[in-house]
Enzyme design. Structure first.
Site, PDB file in Angstrom:
ATOM      1  N   HIS A  91      -7.686  -5.639   4.174  1.00 50.70           N
ATOM      2  CA  HIS A  91      -6.698  -4.618   4.535  1.00 50.70           C
ATOM      3  C   HIS A  91      -7.501  -3.393   4.993  1.00 50.70           C
ATOM      4  O   HIS A  91      -8.584  -3.120   4.474  1.00 50.70           O
ATOM      5  CB  HIS A  91      -5.886  -4.290   3.284  1.00 50.70           C
ATOM      6  CG  HIS A  91      -4.736  -3.363   3.493  1.00 50.70           C
ATOM      7  ND1 HIS A  91      -4.905  -2.006   3.654  1.00 50.70           N
ATOM      8  CD2 HIS A  91      -3.407  -3.580   3.558  1.00 50.70           C
ATOM      9  CE1 HIS A  91      -3.720  -1.436   3.805  1.00 50.70           C
ATOM     10  NE2 HIS A  91      -2.791  -2.376   3.754  1.00 50.70           N
ATOM     11  N   ASP A 128     -10.332  -5.502  -4.329  1.00 45.53           N
ATOM     12  CA  ASP A 128      -9.015  -4.988  -3.940  1.00 45.53           C
ATOM     13  C   ASP A 128      -7.958  -5.863  -4.607  1.00 45.53           C
ATOM     14  O   ASP A 128      -7.637  -6.953  -4.150  1.00 45.53           O
ATOM     15  CB  ASP A 128      -8.877  -5.010  -2.415  1.00 45.53           C
ATOM     16  CG  ASP A 128      -7.527  -4.469  -1.960  1.00 45.53           C
ATOM     17  OD1 ASP A 128      -6.649  -4.263  -2.819  1.00 45.53           O
ATOM     18  OD2 ASP A 128      -7.349  -4.269  -0.748  1.00 45.53           O
ATOM     19  N   CYS A 144      -1.690  -4.085   8.559  1.00 45.16           N
ATOM     20  CA  CYS A 144      -2.900  -3.301   8.267  1.00 45.16           C
ATOM     21  C   CYS A 144      -4.139  -4.184   8.155  1.00 45.16           C
ATOM     22  O   CYS A 144      -5.018  -3.943   7.310  1.00 45.16           O
ATOM     23  CB  CYS A 144      -2.757  -2.463   6.996  1.00 45.16           C
ATOM     24  SG  CYS A 144      -1.389  -1.307   7.075  1.00 45.16           S
ATOM     25  N   LYS A 146       3.837  -1.624  -5.546  1.00 40.98           N
ATOM     26  CA  LYS A 146       3.819  -3.071  -5.299  1.00 40.98           C
ATOM     27  C   LYS A 146       4.068  -3.843  -6.596  1.00 40.98           C
ATOM     28  O   LYS A 146       4.121  -5.063  -6.601  1.00 40.98           O
ATOM     29  CB  LYS A 146       2.472  -3.484  -4.713  1.00 40.98           C
ATOM     30  CG  LYS A 146       2.173  -2.764  -3.417  1.00 40.98           C
ATOM     31  CD  LYS A 146       1.358  -3.566  -2.476  1.00 40.98           C
ATOM     32  CE  LYS A 146       0.787  -2.689  -1.393  1.00 40.98           C
ATOM     33  NZ  LYS A 146       1.236  -3.055  -0.066  1.00 40.98           N
ATOM     34  N   GLN A 159      -2.787  -6.597  -4.164  1.00 38.20           N
ATOM     35  CA  GLN A 159      -1.773  -7.664  -4.076  1.00 38.20           C
ATOM     36  C   GLN A 159      -1.755  -8.539  -5.319  1.00 38.20           C
ATOM     37  O   GLN A 159      -0.689  -9.011  -5.721  1.00 38.20           O
ATOM     38  CB  GLN A 159      -2.030  -8.553  -2.841  1.00 38.20           C
ATOM     39  CG  GLN A 159      -1.722  -7.889  -1.514  1.00 38.20           C
ATOM     40  CD  GLN A 159      -0.228  -7.556  -1.339  1.00 38.20           C
ATOM     41  OE1 GLN A 159       0.638  -8.110  -1.994  1.00 38.20           O
ATOM     42  NE2 GLN A 159       0.046  -6.621  -0.459  1.00 38.20           N
TER      43      GLN A 159
END
Ligand code: PMP
Length: 422
Positions: free
Chosen positions: A134, A211, A377, A237, A214
């Site tokens: 991303h 990261d 993104c 999220k 998600q």
């Protein structure tokens, strides 16, 4: 979840009864962009502002004390949710983007200040990220490289978009100072096999930044045992409000991470000549924090814990196992991501021959189906697949098989509508 469970869970989300353009409730398949909020989160925000709003860590009045307790209790809730024993390793941020910038710019500041520690990047040092990132885990590193003279290198991809780990020793070298990569791709849905990357990074003493934006809402996480150094989260999220998130880092690294924001709330003492700072995590939390959102996020995480992250993962795996083969059968569909169900999540991006994703998105919207369209993104990843944009459906604890049917049934109808010969 059983059907009864799912009906109960869905009843907790007022927005799921909002009518779409076709008069049916909206089939919301865009949780990877932002999740919807259960009633308990809405109530928590409302109650906070009605009964407990006050400035935290300041003064001695009742409302300030209550707000401070709720604010610090929330840190414990986030730590517990993420499998972190030391809750002071949780730093509040505005979201995952802010958390990733906090680490990346820590390297910039470290280089500027010649801190001599792990964040002292030198010209020619190497920053490694992947082609699947991303932009939030890519652009900050590019800027930091440009500003420090460091060099960026990428871990490349297999044809289905998973990371190609066969050349790790060429990419991660003695000059590598940081390795940043996604745990779960917001485009391909691939879950990264993180162990070989951690091993390669450890062997050269590089800092590992994961990261987890998600994965946080879809996989059970145990950060203490994952083996990475930093991880980032967005509350919105994870069924929580916007404007809040967290950076998690190992204490010994957080203690060395140079600060990039300063001001009120983070100081120990200030003179006009110089200042000293509070310990971790407060030194990173300059200014007034989004207290209501933090408290609301904690309510969201308690709610997710009540559902059980294991059960959520099982539900979303079943949805993916149902949707994926049906999607692949549709004429003209090309998936951007792995087809094997083992190491993937409910994030399905695809292109449909002859139909621009924006047209497809609009057509599905007319059927009351909400999907994401665009580059999500992740432009380098879309370029890798030879496309500029895609359509993405993503699953959540509230997603039903019937919603997936509505989405999939829309695809051949779109092909008819746009007159494409698939
Ligand atoms: N990383 C990934 C993998 C993401 O999907 C996102 C959000 N789409 C981000 C980082 C950035 O999160 P936010 O915009 O909430 O800061």
């Amino acid at each position: 979840f059983t059907e009864a469970d799912l009906a109960r869970i869905r009843a907790d989300f007022p927005i799921l009864s909002v009518e779409g353009r076709n008069g049916q409730p909206i089939a919301y398949l865009d949780s990877a962009a932002t999740s919807q909020k259960p009633q308990v989160v809405l109530d928590t925000l409302d109650e906070f502002y009605r009964f407990h709003n006050g400035a935290v860590h300041r003064g001695t009045h009742q409302l300030g004390d209550e707000a401070t307790s709720l604010f610090e209790d929330a840190r414990g809730v986030v730590a517990d949710f993420l499998g972190v024993k030391d809750e002071e390793e949780i730093v509040w941020t505005q979201g995952a983007t802010a958390a990733l910038n906090m680490v990346a710019y820590g390297f910039f500041a470290g280089s500027w200040e010649h801190t001599g520690g792990p964040f002292d990047l030198k010209s020619g040092d190497e920053i490694v990220f992947t082609r699947a990132e991303h932009h939030a885990n890519l652009v900050p590193w590019q800027l930091v490289a440009r500003r420090t003279g460091a060099v960026t290198k990428v871990i490349d991809l297999l044809p289905d978009g998973r990371l190609d780990l066969s050349h790790l020793e060429e990419v991660i070298t003695e000059r590598t100072r940081v390795v940043a990569f996604t745990h779960l791709s917001n485009v391909t849905g691939a879950i990264t096999d993180i162990e070989p990357i951690i091993e390669a990074a450890r062997a050269v003493g590089a800092v590992v930044v994961l990261d987890t934006c998600q994965s946080g809402a879809h996989l059970p996480l145990d950060l203490d045992s994952l083996g990475v150094d930093f991880a980032c989260f967005s509350g919105h999220k994870m069924l929580g409000p916007t404007g809040v998130g967290a950076l998690w880092g190992r204490r010994e690294l957080l203690e060395q991470l140079p600060i990039i924001q300063s001001g009120g709330s983070m100081i120990e003492d200030v003179s006009v000549e110089s200042s000293t700072f509070l310990p971790v995590p407060y030194r990173f939390e300059a200014g007034t924090q989004p207290v209501a959102q933090i408290v609301g996020w904690a309510a969201a995480l308690r709610y997710l814990q009540g559902l059980g992250m294991d059960r959520i993962a099982v539900h979303e795996r079943a949805l993916t196992a149902y949707a994926l083969p049906r999607l692949l059968e549709i004429s003209g569909v090309k998936l951007l991501g792995p087809t094997d169900l083992e190491n993937r999540a409910g994030v399905l991006s695809f292109e449909m021959k002859g139909i621009h994703p924006h047209d497809l998105g609009q057509f599905l919207d007319s059927l009351g189906v909400a999907v994401r369209v665009g580059h999500h993104c992740a432009i380098p990843l879309h370029k890798f697949f030879g496309v500029t944009a895609s359509t993405r459906a993503t699953f959540s604890p509230t997603t039903t098989f019937a919603e997936i049917d509505r989405w999939l049934e829309g695809l051949p109808r779109a092909a008819d509508f746009f007159g494409t010969q698939n």
